[in-house]
Design a protein around this motif. Structure first.
Motif, PDB file in Angstrom:
ATOM      1  N   ALA A 111      71.375   4.487  10.979  1.00  0.00           N
ATOM      2  CA  ALA A 111      70.078   3.922  11.352  1.00  0.00           C
ATOM      3  C   ALA A 111      69.715   4.218  12.803  1.00  0.00           C
ATOM      4  O   ALA A 111      68.538   4.236  13.148  1.00  0.00           O
ATOM      5  N   GLU A 112      70.687   4.488  13.637  1.00  0.00           N
ATOM      6  CA  GLU A 112      70.414   4.769  15.047  1.00  0.00           C
ATOM      7  C   GLU A 112      69.726   6.113  15.268  1.00  0.00           C
ATOM      8  O   GLU A 112      69.217   6.382  16.362  1.00  0.00           O
ATOM      9  N   PHE A 113      69.694   6.982  14.228  1.00  0.00           N
ATOM     10  CA  PHE A 113      69.071   8.294  14.372  1.00  0.00           C
ATOM     11  C   PHE A 113      67.722   8.406  13.672  1.00  0.00           C
ATOM     12  O   PHE A 113      67.194   9.499  13.543  1.00  0.00           O
ATOM     13  N   VAL A 114      67.165   7.295  13.208  1.00  0.00           N
ATOM     14  CA  VAL A 114      65.880   7.329  12.511  1.00  0.00           C
ATOM     15  C   VAL A 114      64.910   6.330  13.147  1.00  0.00           C
ATOM     16  O   VAL A 114      65.305   5.392  13.810  1.00  0.00           O
ATOM     17  N   ARG A 115      63.625   6.599  12.892  1.00  0.00           N
ATOM     18  CA  ARG A 115      62.563   5.701  13.340  1.00  0.00           C
ATOM     19  C   ARG A 115      61.647   5.470  12.151  1.00  0.00           C
ATOM     20  O   ARG A 115      61.311   6.404  11.416  1.00  0.00           O
TER      21      ARG A 115
ATOM     22  N   ILE B 119      65.025  11.262  14.753  1.00  0.00           N
ATOM     23  CA  ILE B 119      64.739  11.346  16.178  1.00  0.00           C
ATOM     24  C   ILE B 119      65.673  12.307  16.890  1.00  0.00           C
ATOM     25  O   ILE B 119      65.595  12.465  18.103  1.00  0.00           O
ATOM     26  N   LYS B 120      66.553  12.964  16.134  1.00  0.00           N
ATOM     27  CA  LYS B 120      67.540  13.867  16.708  1.00  0.00           C
ATOM     28  C   LYS B 120      67.904  14.914  15.660  1.00  0.00           C
ATOM     29  O   LYS B 120      67.910  14.625  14.466  1.00  0.00           O
ATOM     30  N   ASP B 121      68.207  16.142  16.078  1.00  0.00           N
ATOM     31  CA  ASP B 121      68.713  17.155  15.153  1.00  0.00           C
ATOM     32  C   ASP B 121      70.082  16.712  14.654  1.00  0.00           C
ATOM     33  O   ASP B 121      70.941  16.331  15.450  1.00  0.00           O
ATOM     34  N   LEU B 122      70.276  16.753  13.334  1.00  0.00           N
ATOM     35  CA  LEU B 122      71.539  16.316  12.744  1.00  0.00           C
ATOM     36  C   LEU B 122      72.136  17.437  11.901  1.00  0.00           C
ATOM     37  O   LEU B 122      71.471  17.983  11.029  1.00  0.00           O
TER      38      LEU B 122
ATOM     39  N   GLN C 296      73.753  22.882   6.790  1.00  0.00           N
ATOM     40  CA  GLN C 296      72.324  22.740   7.038  1.00  0.00           C
ATOM     41  C   GLN C 296      72.121  21.775   8.197  1.00  0.00           C
ATOM     42  O   GLN C 296      72.914  20.857   8.410  1.00  0.00           O
ATOM     43  N   THR C 297      71.069  21.999   8.960  1.00  0.00           N
ATOM     44  CA  THR C 297      70.723  21.098  10.051  1.00  0.00           C
ATOM     45  C   THR C 297      69.366  20.488   9.767  1.00  0.00           C
ATOM     46  O   THR C 297      68.410  21.211   9.481  1.00  0.00           O
ATOM     47  N   LEU C 298      69.299  19.157   9.816  1.00  0.00           N
ATOM     48  CA  LEU C 298      68.021  18.467   9.678  1.00  0.00           C
ATOM     49  C   LEU C 298      67.419  18.359  11.065  1.00  0.00           C
ATOM     50  O   LEU C 298      68.034  17.830  11.982  1.00  0.00           O
TER      51      LEU C 298
END
Length: 104
Positions: A98-102, A54-57, A64-66
């Motif tokens: 887990a706070e950055f995924v859905r 849910i956010k660029d990481l 690398q950026t996901l």
């Protein structure tokens, strides 16, 4: 059970109850160590689920950026309520919060 079967069985100390219980019983109960992992919107995650970022990481050490919307397949729970272990092409040992995924 026979007396011979109970004599050969391993016992494990269960800290929750303060008693020695047969290892087979503890395994059947799930060990009591089940950690509930929830994604950013509150869905419960399980081993093998697919998730979407849910956010660029920015991945440390991989240069690398996901990007947001990237699908990560077949996650594994680590035992920590906020971390999930996963694989993504080109990145070894990727652990996401887990706070950055859905859940997908």
């Amino acid at each position: 059970m026979t007396d011979a079967a109970t004599a050969d069985e391993d016992y494990v100390y269960d800290e929750a109850t303060g008693e020695w219980v047969p290892a087979s019983q503890l395994a059947a109960d799930g060990g009591g160590d089940a950690v509930e992992v929830r994604d950013a919107v509150g869905n419960v995650l399980a081993d093998g689920d697919s998730v979407t970022l849910i956010k660029d990481l920015t991945v440390k050490g991989a240069n690398q950026t996901l990007k947001r919307g990237t699908v990560i397949k077949a996650i594994r729970l680590t035992g920590d309520a906020q971390e999930i272990d996963c694989r993504y092409e080109g990145i070894k040992g990727l652990v996401l919060r887990a706070e950055f995924v859905r859940k997908r």
